[in-house]
Design an enzyme around this catalytic site. Structure first.
Site, PDB file in Angstrom:
ATOM      1  N   ASP A 152      55.077 -75.195  23.735  1.00 38.70           N
ATOM      2  CA  ASP A 152      56.491 -74.948  23.370  1.00 38.70           C
ATOM      3  C   ASP A 152      56.417 -74.145  22.042  1.00 38.70           C
ATOM      4  O   ASP A 152      54.922 -73.385  21.423  1.00 38.70           O
ATOM      5  CB  ASP A 152      57.012 -76.294  22.687  1.00 38.70           C
ATOM      6  CG  ASP A 152      58.234 -76.466  21.867  1.00 38.70           C
ATOM      7  OD1 ASP A 152      59.277 -75.734  22.523  1.00 38.70           O
ATOM      8  OD2 ASP A 152      57.727 -77.033  20.571  1.00 38.70           O
ATOM      9  N   ASP A 199      58.367 -73.860  18.400  1.00 42.68           N
ATOM     10  CA  ASP A 199      58.848 -74.535  16.726  1.00 42.68           C
ATOM     11  C   ASP A 199      57.908 -75.573  17.115  1.00 42.68           C
ATOM     12  O   ASP A 199      57.813 -76.398  17.691  1.00 42.68           O
ATOM     13  CB  ASP A 199      60.191 -74.433  16.674  1.00 42.68           C
ATOM     14  CG  ASP A 199      61.057 -73.362  16.941  1.00 42.68           C
ATOM     15  OD1 ASP A 199      60.617 -72.496  16.158  1.00 42.68           O
ATOM     16  OD2 ASP A 199      62.090 -73.415  17.150  1.00 42.68           O
ATOM     17  N   ASP A 205      56.421 -80.876  21.091  1.00 46.49           N
ATOM     18  CA  ASP A 205      56.780 -81.634  20.728  1.00 46.49           C
ATOM     19  C   ASP A 205      58.109 -82.632  20.164  1.00 46.49           C
ATOM     20  O   ASP A 205      57.979 -83.285  20.187  1.00 46.49           O
ATOM     21  CB  ASP A 205      56.728 -80.971  19.139  1.00 46.49           C
ATOM     22  CG  ASP A 205      57.925 -80.488  18.273  1.00 46.49           C
ATOM     23  OD1 ASP A 205      58.993 -80.587  18.058  1.00 46.49           O
ATOM     24  OD2 ASP A 205      57.577 -79.104  19.533  1.00 46.49           O
TER      25      ASP A 205
END
Length: 237
Positions: free
Chosen positions: A9, A11, A179
């Site tokens: 991922d 960000d 996240d």
């Protein structure tokens, strides 16, 4: 390590912030952003509207790129990415950010060439030089039908595409780092022998903790860039 695919991922995983919110804050768009956020405008449309506002203010794509260069990335994460690439790992990104933001940040850190594939919301510059942001999946014409993911992107479907394209050469080992809530769907695609690295006390971690019986991959938590880098380097040795 040859035979290992590492999927990031972006960000709050690869970088230690949210690239959309970074640009909104650093370029003085917070008030307008918050006003429009109260509407039902989809996130991609909202960010595209922010790019229109910057264009109306006379800001260029180069101004946006300069802002993105200041986005925080832990130096050990950058070093780990370079090491993983040098060791023969196939590095990919699946992100709900956008192409321009991701490529600009990776380029300024000398990391863009480390990734074989970046799957994200596409961007383009129109004839006037305005940055335009589009959804990866058009919610109207090509709904992905996944109730775990936002309408513009199903990351699990992207993982399925990775697996399908590599099936002729046998399945590789996957390491997935994320996240957010939308990182749970791709986590469910992993099997025994794969690894998932959720950021501790973030939405993906919470979902995994609540649904451990659904997770077949080995779970390795991390809290900051230093822990991410150490764990990733350990797994690819």
């Amino acid at each position: 390590m040859t035979g290992t695919v590492v999927v990031f991922d972006f960000d709050r995983t690869l970088i230690d912030d949210d690239s959309d919110r970074w640009v909104v804050t650093e370029m003085g768009l917070t008030q307008l952003f918050n006003e429009l956020r109260r509407s039902t405008m989809p996130w991609n449309s909202l960010m595209d509207r922010m790019m229109m506002e910057l264009h109306l203010q006379g800001k260029t794509s180069e101004d946006i790129k300069e802002c993105l260069k200041r986005t925080p990335m832990h130096p050990q994460v950058a070093a780990a990415i370079k090491s993983a690439h040098a060791s023969g790992c196939d590095l990919k990104i699946i992100s709900d950010a956008n192409q321009f933001f991701i490529e600009s940040i990776l380029e300024c850190h000398g990391l863009l060439g480390c990734f074989s594939q970046i799957v994200t919301n596409p961007t383009s510059l129109d004839g006037d030089g305005r940055l335009k942001i589009f959804p990866y999946h058009d919610p109207v014409s090509s709904s992905h039908g996944c109730n775990l993911c936002p309408s513009n992107m199903c990351k699990g479907q992207v993982i399925d595409q990775f697996l399908a394209s590599a099936s002729e050469n046998g399945r590789k080992r996957y390491i997935y780092l994320g996240d957010g809530r939308n990182d749970f769907c791709p986590t469910l695609k992993l099997v025994e022998g794969d690894h998932v690295m959720p950021r501790k006390d973030y939405p993906l971690w919470d979902r995994i903790c609540s649904n451990r019986m659904l997770i077949k991959a080995d779970i390795h938590e991390w809290s900051d860039g230093e822990e991410l880098a150490k764990m990733l380097l350990h797994l690819i040795q």
